[in-house]
Enzyme design. Structure first.
Site, PDB file in Angstrom:
ATOM      1  N   ASP A 221      45.137  38.984  41.505  1.00  0.00           N
ATOM      2  CA  ASP A 221      44.107  40.024  41.526  1.00  0.00           C
ATOM      3  C   ASP A 221      42.778  39.477  42.052  1.00  0.00           C
ATOM      4  OD1 ASP A 221      46.190  40.508  39.646  1.00  0.00           O
ATOM      5  OD2 ASP A 221      44.993  42.038  38.649  1.00  0.00           O
ATOM      6  N   HIS A 223      40.188  42.138  42.649  1.00  0.00           N
ATOM      7  CA  HIS A 223      39.376  43.161  41.978  1.00  0.00           C
ATOM      8  C   HIS A 223      37.935  43.272  42.468  1.00  0.00           C
ATOM      9  CE1 HIS A 223      41.858  45.170  39.080  1.00  0.00           C
ATOM     10  NE2 HIS A 223      42.305  44.047  38.558  1.00  0.00           N
ATOM     11  N   ASP A 250      46.070  44.605  43.316  1.00  0.00           N
ATOM     12  CA  ASP A 250      44.767  44.754  42.656  1.00  0.00           C
ATOM     13  C   ASP A 250      43.647  44.104  43.455  1.00  0.00           C
ATOM     14  OD1 ASP A 250      46.117  46.145  40.725  1.00  0.00           O
ATOM     15  OD2 ASP A 250      45.349  45.004  39.035  1.00  0.00           O
ATOM     16  N   ASP A 253      38.843  48.011  42.705  1.00  0.00           N
ATOM     17  CA  ASP A 253      38.418  48.456  41.364  1.00  0.00           C
ATOM     18  C   ASP A 253      37.766  47.313  40.587  1.00  0.00           C
ATOM     19  OD1 ASP A 253      39.141  51.118  41.574  1.00  0.00           O
ATOM     20  OD2 ASP A 253      41.127  50.829  40.710  1.00  0.00           O
ATOM     21  N   ARG A 254      37.010  47.736  39.562  1.00  0.00           N
ATOM     22  CA  ARG A 254      36.291  46.804  38.682  1.00  0.00           C
ATOM     23  C   ARG A 254      35.097  46.180  39.388  1.00  0.00           C
ATOM     24  NH1 ARG A 254      37.480  47.578  33.312  1.00  0.00           N
ATOM     25  NH2 ARG A 254      39.685  47.234  32.833  1.00  0.00           N
ATOM     26  N   ASN A 282      48.856  47.858  40.476  1.00  0.00           N
ATOM     27  CA  ASN A 282      48.673  49.114  39.739  1.00  0.00           C
ATOM     28  C   ASN A 282      47.298  49.738  40.000  1.00  0.00           C
ATOM     29  OD1 ASN A 282      47.622  46.856  38.034  1.00  0.00           O
ATOM     30  ND2 ASN A 282      47.097  48.512  36.623  1.00  0.00           N
ATOM     31  N   HIS A 283      46.372  48.970  40.586  1.00  0.00           N
ATOM     32  CA  HIS A 283      45.065  49.544  40.940  1.00  0.00           C
ATOM     33  C   HIS A 283      45.020  50.063  42.369  1.00  0.00           C
ATOM     34  CE1 HIS A 283      42.231  49.054  37.535  1.00  0.00           C
ATOM     35  NE2 HIS A 283      43.160  48.213  37.127  1.00  0.00           N
ATOM     36  N   HIS A 331      53.581  42.536  41.532  1.00  0.00           N
ATOM     37  CA  HIS A 331      52.324  42.572  40.795  1.00  0.00           C
ATOM     38  C   HIS A 331      52.499  42.506  39.287  1.00  0.00           C
ATOM     39  CE1 HIS A 331      48.129  43.284  39.990  1.00  0.00           C
ATOM     40  NE2 HIS A 331      48.469  44.227  39.147  1.00  0.00           N
ATOM     41  N   ARG A 381      49.508  47.424  26.853  1.00  0.00           N
ATOM     42  CA  ARG A 381      48.562  48.240  27.608  1.00  0.00           C
ATOM     43  C   ARG A 381      48.646  49.719  27.273  1.00  0.00           C
ATOM     44  NH1 ARG A 381      46.979  45.344  32.329  1.00  0.00           N
ATOM     45  NH2 ARG A 381      48.180  43.425  32.558  1.00  0.00           N
ATOM     46  N   HIS A 408      48.350  40.607  37.588  1.00  0.00           N
ATOM     47  CA  HIS A 408      48.192  41.728  36.654  1.00  0.00           C
ATOM     48  C   HIS A 408      47.448  41.386  35.362  1.00  0.00           C
ATOM     49  CE1 HIS A 408      49.127  45.715  35.269  1.00  0.00           C
ATOM     50  NE2 HIS A 408      50.125  45.402  34.493  1.00  0.00           N
TER      51      HIS A 408
END
Length: 479
Positions: A221, A223, A250, A253-254, A282-283, A331, A381, A408
């Site tokens: 990730d 991000h 990923d 995002d964030r 997943n993002h 991922h 999660r 992840h």
């Protein structure tokens, strides 16, 4: 229960609080869990552990702990608050709404709680509206988009992009992004369209070899942490004809430079389609992008149409990469069914399902996590599931693999080798969200297919906070 046990449990909680204040979430979690083992009737132990789970993105566990705290003390405002935050993070807005309302009822003077409640109500209305107007098979976001006729903005002073990507353009773009500049909208659309066309034609599981005289670097990730991505390239070398890269989902995002990362990775994919690989995370999905900042960032820096074409390109990304027939890289992780083979991934038509949904092969590939206990368990999660070392061993043996490589999850040292060496997690966003004191890592793979792990520290970045472009950034706050 002896007073000495309660006293010892309270001391463990205090050690947990100290670790938490130092942003060492795994250590804090361990202390709170030890406190609960000593004395399992104190709601504050569960509530504090819930907050730690939130920091570790174990939102399902956070909901469970906050619920336990409320069973002991139904008036515990912090527990309602933390359960609401955890449910918001996994997009369970209606459940969050109930808890935000409970907080406002109990503390009517809390203006922050009123703001969170109003934002949550607004988001529920938005989600319901979007669901009501949803079209089963929406037209392509590229339909009617005449990129050739777009005019480069007056005053754009960067390298020009013609019909093909060039290293000169990428070098200039890297510097522009470092300096806080953008590229022309036309070029952004060109890059996304070109990358989307390339990845659409790739297999759902890309299969790569590492040729003699070359190496492949696997990154986890990133991000939206653009300056940390550049640190990987500075330390490890930029992509080239002899140095391939695989980014394991990923990208966005964030962090608040998600556009910059996505455009740079796509530009490299366009320049070197057979030496630069991208797995979906997943993002790279609509639901997450609407909540965690990428949609808002696209709108703020370019326009809404760019987000829509990015969304379509994300749904075209491969879901896994098989490295040298030995390492399956994806991922999230493994599956709810032991019968799944590599051929099932090869046969999966990802183009029939743009978003991963709540069940099925795609969802599991993007969302699952390893656990230390054997067998399978519910997801920490609140989405997907967890798989134990026995599950990993069977999958690897059934498919002739040495190990799976996944991302992840934050790892404090940037990576972790578990499940007897068969499950490897790599995470490449150091000091994640400016609040977790973790290192980043990447893995180099040479022709001998040996894994060479490298850790690195976060680097300074301009003073823009994570989630700066999220429309509901205060609602998503993890504090």
């Amino acid at each position: 229960m002896a007073d000495s046990d309660i006293k010892a449990a309270t001391a463990l909680k205090q050690q947990g609080n100290k670790a938490f204040s130092n942003h060492d979430w795994p250590l804090a979690l361990d202390f709170y869990s030890q406190a609960i083992e000593k004395y399992d009737r104190d709601p504050s132990f569960y509530c504090n552990r819930a907050q730690t789970h939130i920091k570790l993105e174990a939102y399902g566990y956070a909901v469970a702990d906050a619920t336990t705290a409320l069973e002991f003390d139904p008036s515990y405002v912090k527990a309602y608050w933390r359960r609401a935050i955890a449910n918001t993070a996994i997009l369970h807005y209606k459940d969050a709404l109930k808890d935000f309302r409970a907080v406002v009822r109990k503390v009517p003077s809390d203006q922050n709680a009123k703001l969170r409640l109003a934002e949550c109500e607004k988001f529920v209305r938005r989600m319901e509206f979007e669901k009501a107007i949803e079209v089963a098979d929406p037209p392509s976001a590229f339909e009617g988009l005449d990129i050739a006729s777009m005019v480069v903005e007056e005053g754009y002073d960067g390298v020009l992009l013609e019909e093909e990507m060039t290293q000169e353009f990428i070098d200039d773009m890297i510097k522009r992004f470092k300096d806080g500049k953008k590229i022309a909208k036309k070029y952004a659309f060109q890059i996304v369209e070109a990358a989307k066309n390339i990845v659409y034609d790739e297999a759902t599981m890309v299969e790569v070899q590492v040729d003699k005289g070359t190496k492949l670097t696997v990154c986890g990730d990133t991000h939206g942490q653009y300056f940390d991505l550049l640190e990987i390239f500075r330390l490890n070398g930029y992509p080239s004809d002899t140095h391939a890269y695989l980014f394991n989902g990923d990208f966005v995002d964030r962090g608040s430079w998600s556009c910059e990362i996505a455009l740079l990775l796509y530009a490299y994919k366009w320049l070197r389609p057979n030496k630069f690989f991208l797995n979906r995370g997943n993002h790279e999905t609509d639901d997450m992008n609407k909540v965690y900042g990428f949609e808002g960032e696209c709108k703020a820096k370019y326009n809404e149409r760019l987000f829509k074409v990015f969304s379509e390109s994300f749904s075209a990304l491969p879901l896994a990469t098989l490295i040298g027939d030995k390492f399956l890289t994806l991922h999230g992780g493994l599956f709810s069914d032991d019968k799944i083979k590599l051929d099932d991934i090869r046969k999966l038509n990802r183009h029939n399902q743009r978003q991963p949904g709540q069940q099925g092969l795609m969802m599991e590939m993007l969302w699952t996590d390893p656990q230390t206990a054997p067998g399978r368990g519910p997801s920490k999660r609140g989405v997907g599931l967890q798989f134990g070392p026995d599950v990993t061993k069977r999958f690897c043996e059934n498919n002739g693999l040495e190990a799976i490589i996944r991302s992840h999850e934050v790892r404090m040292e940037g990576y972790e080798v578990e499940h007897d060496g068969r499950c490897i997690t790599v995470f490449s966003a150091p000091r994640y969200c400016d609040s977790t004191e973790n290192k980043g890592a990447y893995i180099n793979v040479g022709p001998e297919l040996k894994l060479d792990f490298h850790k690195f520290e976060a680097v300074p970045h301009p003073d823009i906070k994570p989630m700066a472009y999220a429309q509901n950034s205060s609602l998503m706050s993890l504090t």
